[in-house]
Design a protein around this motif. Structure first.
Motif, PDB file in Angstrom:
ATOM      1  N   ALA A 178      24.675  -9.282 -23.177  1.00 36.62           N
ATOM      2  CA  ALA A 178      23.340  -9.610 -22.679  1.00 36.62           C
ATOM      3  C   ALA A 178      23.071 -11.113 -22.822  1.00 36.62           C
ATOM      4  N   ALA A 179      23.471 -11.701 -23.939  1.00 41.70           N
ATOM      5  CA  ALA A 179      23.263 -13.135 -24.153  1.00 41.70           C
ATOM      6  C   ALA A 179      24.057 -13.965 -23.150  1.00 41.70           C
ATOM      7  N   LEU A 180      25.178 -13.430 -22.684  1.00 38.88           N
ATOM      8  CA  LEU A 180      25.987 -14.114 -21.680  1.00 38.88           C
ATOM      9  C   LEU A 180      25.506 -13.826 -20.254  1.00 38.88           C
ATOM     10  N   GLY A 181      24.523 -12.932 -20.142  1.00 34.19           N
ATOM     11  CA  GLY A 181      24.029 -12.560 -18.824  1.00 34.19           C
ATOM     12  C   GLY A 181      25.069 -11.793 -18.036  1.00 34.19           C
ATOM     13  N   GLN A 204      30.350 -20.996 -30.729  1.00 32.02           N
ATOM     14  CA  GLN A 204      30.228 -19.641 -31.281  1.00 32.02           C
ATOM     15  C   GLN A 204      28.882 -19.473 -31.977  1.00 32.02           C
ATOM     16  N   ALA A 205      28.456 -20.492 -32.700  1.00 36.70           N
ATOM     17  CA  ALA A 205      27.179 -20.409 -33.412  1.00 36.70           C
ATOM     18  C   ALA A 205      26.007 -20.269 -32.436  1.00 36.70           C
ATOM     19  N   GLN A 206      26.047 -21.016 -31.336  1.00 36.29           N
ATOM     20  CA  GLN A 206      24.959 -20.932 -30.354  1.00 36.29           C
ATOM     21  C   GLN A 206      24.887 -19.552 -29.707  1.00 36.29           C
ATOM     22  N   LEU A 207      26.042 -19.025 -29.286  1.00 37.78           N
ATOM     23  CA  LEU A 207      26.039 -17.706 -28.653  1.00 37.78           C
ATOM     24  C   LEU A 207      25.624 -16.629 -29.650  1.00 37.78           C
ATOM     25  N   ALA A 208      26.095 -16.727 -30.869  1.00 35.22           N
ATOM     26  CA  ALA A 208      25.708 -15.747 -31.886  1.00 35.22           C
ATOM     27  C   ALA A 208      24.191 -15.749 -32.071  1.00 35.22           C
ATOM     28  N   GLN A 209      23.605 -16.922 -32.116  1.00 34.79           N
ATOM     29  CA  GLN A 209      22.147 -17.018 -32.270  1.00 34.79           C
ATOM     30  C   GLN A 209      21.441 -16.398 -31.064  1.00 34.79           C
ATOM     31  N   LEU A 210      21.897 -16.713 -29.863  1.00 33.03           N
ATOM     32  CA  LEU A 210      21.305 -16.124 -28.656  1.00 33.03           C
ATOM     33  C   LEU A 210      21.411 -14.599 -28.649  1.00 33.03           C
ATOM     34  N   ALA A 211      22.518 -14.100 -29.191  1.00 34.82           N
ATOM     35  CA  ALA A 211      22.765 -12.659 -29.205  1.00 34.82           C
ATOM     36  C   ALA A 211      22.101 -11.955 -30.387  1.00 34.82           C
ATOM     37  N   GLY A 212      21.577 -12.716 -31.326  1.00 33.45           N
ATOM     38  CA  GLY A 212      20.957 -12.101 -32.506  1.00 33.45           C
ATOM     39  C   GLY A 212      21.973 -11.456 -33.419  1.00 33.45           C
ATOM     40  N   THR A 213      23.130 -12.087 -33.530  1.00 29.93           N
ATOM     41  CA  THR A 213      24.176 -11.578 -34.411  1.00 29.93           C
ATOM     42  C   THR A 213      24.738 -12.751 -35.205  1.00 29.93           C
ATOM     43  N   THR A 214      25.719 -12.498 -36.022  1.00 33.39           N
ATOM     44  CA  THR A 214      26.302 -13.570 -36.827  1.00 33.39           C
ATOM     45  C   THR A 214      27.490 -14.191 -36.110  1.00 33.39           C
ATOM     46  N   ARG A 215      27.792 -15.406 -36.495  1.00 31.86           N
ATOM     47  CA  ARG A 215      28.968 -16.077 -35.935  1.00 31.86           C
ATOM     48  C   ARG A 215      30.222 -15.295 -36.293  1.00 31.86           C
ATOM     49  N   GLN A 216      30.277 -14.754 -37.505  1.00 32.24           N
ATOM     50  CA  GLN A 216      31.439 -13.970 -37.934  1.00 32.24           C
ATOM     51  C   GLN A 216      31.644 -12.750 -37.026  1.00 32.24           C
ATOM     52  N   LYS A 217      30.553 -12.098 -36.638  1.00 33.13           N
ATOM     53  CA  LYS A 217      30.655 -10.936 -35.749  1.00 33.13           C
ATOM     54  C   LYS A 217      31.189 -11.367 -34.389  1.00 33.13           C
ATOM     55  N   LEU A 218      30.734 -12.516 -33.893  1.00 35.06           N
ATOM     56  CA  LEU A 218      31.227 -13.023 -32.618  1.00 35.06           C
ATOM     57  C   LEU A 218      32.712 -13.366 -32.708  1.00 35.06           C
ATOM     58  N   VAL A 242      35.075 -12.582 -23.275  1.00 30.07           N
ATOM     59  CA  VAL A 242      33.865 -13.081 -23.934  1.00 30.07           C
ATOM     60  C   VAL A 242      34.040 -14.562 -24.283  1.00 30.07           C
ATOM     61  N   ARG A 243      35.179 -14.896 -24.865  1.00 32.21           N
ATOM     62  CA  ARG A 243      35.434 -16.294 -25.232  1.00 32.21           C
ATOM     63  C   ARG A 243      35.426 -17.183 -23.996  1.00 32.21           C
ATOM     64  N   SER A 244      36.090 -16.748 -22.951  1.00 27.18           N
ATOM     65  CA  SER A 244      36.150 -17.527 -21.716  1.00 27.18           C
ATOM     66  C   SER A 244      34.759 -17.746 -21.128  1.00 27.18           C
ATOM     67  N   MET A 245      33.944 -16.701 -21.109  1.00 24.62           N
ATOM     68  CA  MET A 245      32.577 -16.825 -20.587  1.00 24.62           C
ATOM     69  C   MET A 245      31.745 -17.750 -21.457  1.00 24.62           C
ATOM     70  N   ARG A 246      31.913 -17.642 -22.768  1.00 25.29           N
ATOM     71  CA  ARG A 246      31.164 -18.506 -23.692  1.00 25.29           C
ATOM     72  C   ARG A 246      31.500 -19.967 -23.430  1.00 25.29           C
ATOM     73  N   LEU A 247      32.786 -20.250 -23.323  1.00 23.49           N
ATOM     74  CA  LEU A 247      33.213 -21.629 -23.095  1.00 23.49           C
ATOM     75  C   LEU A 247      32.756 -22.149 -21.736  1.00 23.49           C
ATOM     76  N   SER A 248      32.821 -21.301 -20.717  1.00 26.71           N
ATOM     77  CA  SER A 248      32.412 -21.751 -19.382  1.00 26.71           C
ATOM     78  C   SER A 248      30.918 -22.050 -19.316  1.00 26.71           C
ATOM     79  N   ARG A 249      30.154 -21.448 -20.217  1.00 27.04           N
ATOM     80  CA  ARG A 249      28.717 -21.709 -20.273  1.00 27.04           C
ATOM     81  C   ARG A 249      28.373 -22.837 -21.246  1.00 27.04           C
ATOM     82  N   GLY A 250      29.399 -23.368 -21.902  1.00 27.94           N
ATOM     83  CA  GLY A 250      29.199 -24.508 -22.792  1.00 27.94           C
ATOM     84  C   GLY A 250      28.600 -24.173 -24.142  1.00 27.94           C
ATOM     85  N   HIS A 251      28.727 -22.925 -24.584  1.00 27.70           N
ATOM     86  CA  HIS A 251      28.175 -22.522 -25.880  1.00 27.70           C
ATOM     87  C   HIS A 251      29.232 -22.604 -26.982  1.00 27.70           C
TER      88      HIS A 251
END
Length: 84
Positions: free
Chosen positions: A59-62, A25-39, A14-23
């Motif tokens: 789902a947010a990472l596609g 943690q806060a951005q991905l959490a928002q896209l996923a509808g969850t909290t940064r702490q949960k991510l 998950v971390r690797s995919m997030r970084l490769s997409r340039g997000h």
């Protein structure tokens, strides 16, 4: 396979995919509808995170989950289990 190791592998992916997409943690959490702490918990391989949170992040990472046969853990992964 040890559940903690499996959870850690998922978190690393998950971390690797997030970084490769340039997000961040806060951005991905928002896209996923969850909290940064949960991510953060997901990326650290916490076993207490509900599957719903994982599904939202995937789902947010596609991405989707694909089950594959177990492979032997790397030395780094085994070492990380003892550092927790």
């Amino acid at each position: 396979m040890d559940p903690a190791l499996l959870s850690q592998r998922i978190g690393n992916q998950v971390r690797s995919m997030r970084l490769s997409r340039g997000h961040t943690q806060a951005q991905l959490a928002q896209l996923a509808g969850t909290t940064r702490q949960k991510l953060i918990e997901i990326e650290h391989g916490s076993l207490s995170v509900a599957m719903n949170a994982y599904a939202r992040v995937f789902a947010a990472l596609g991405s989707e989950v694909k089950l594959v046969p177990v492979s032997m853990p790397t030395l780094e992964e085994v070492g990380d289990l003892f550092n927790e």
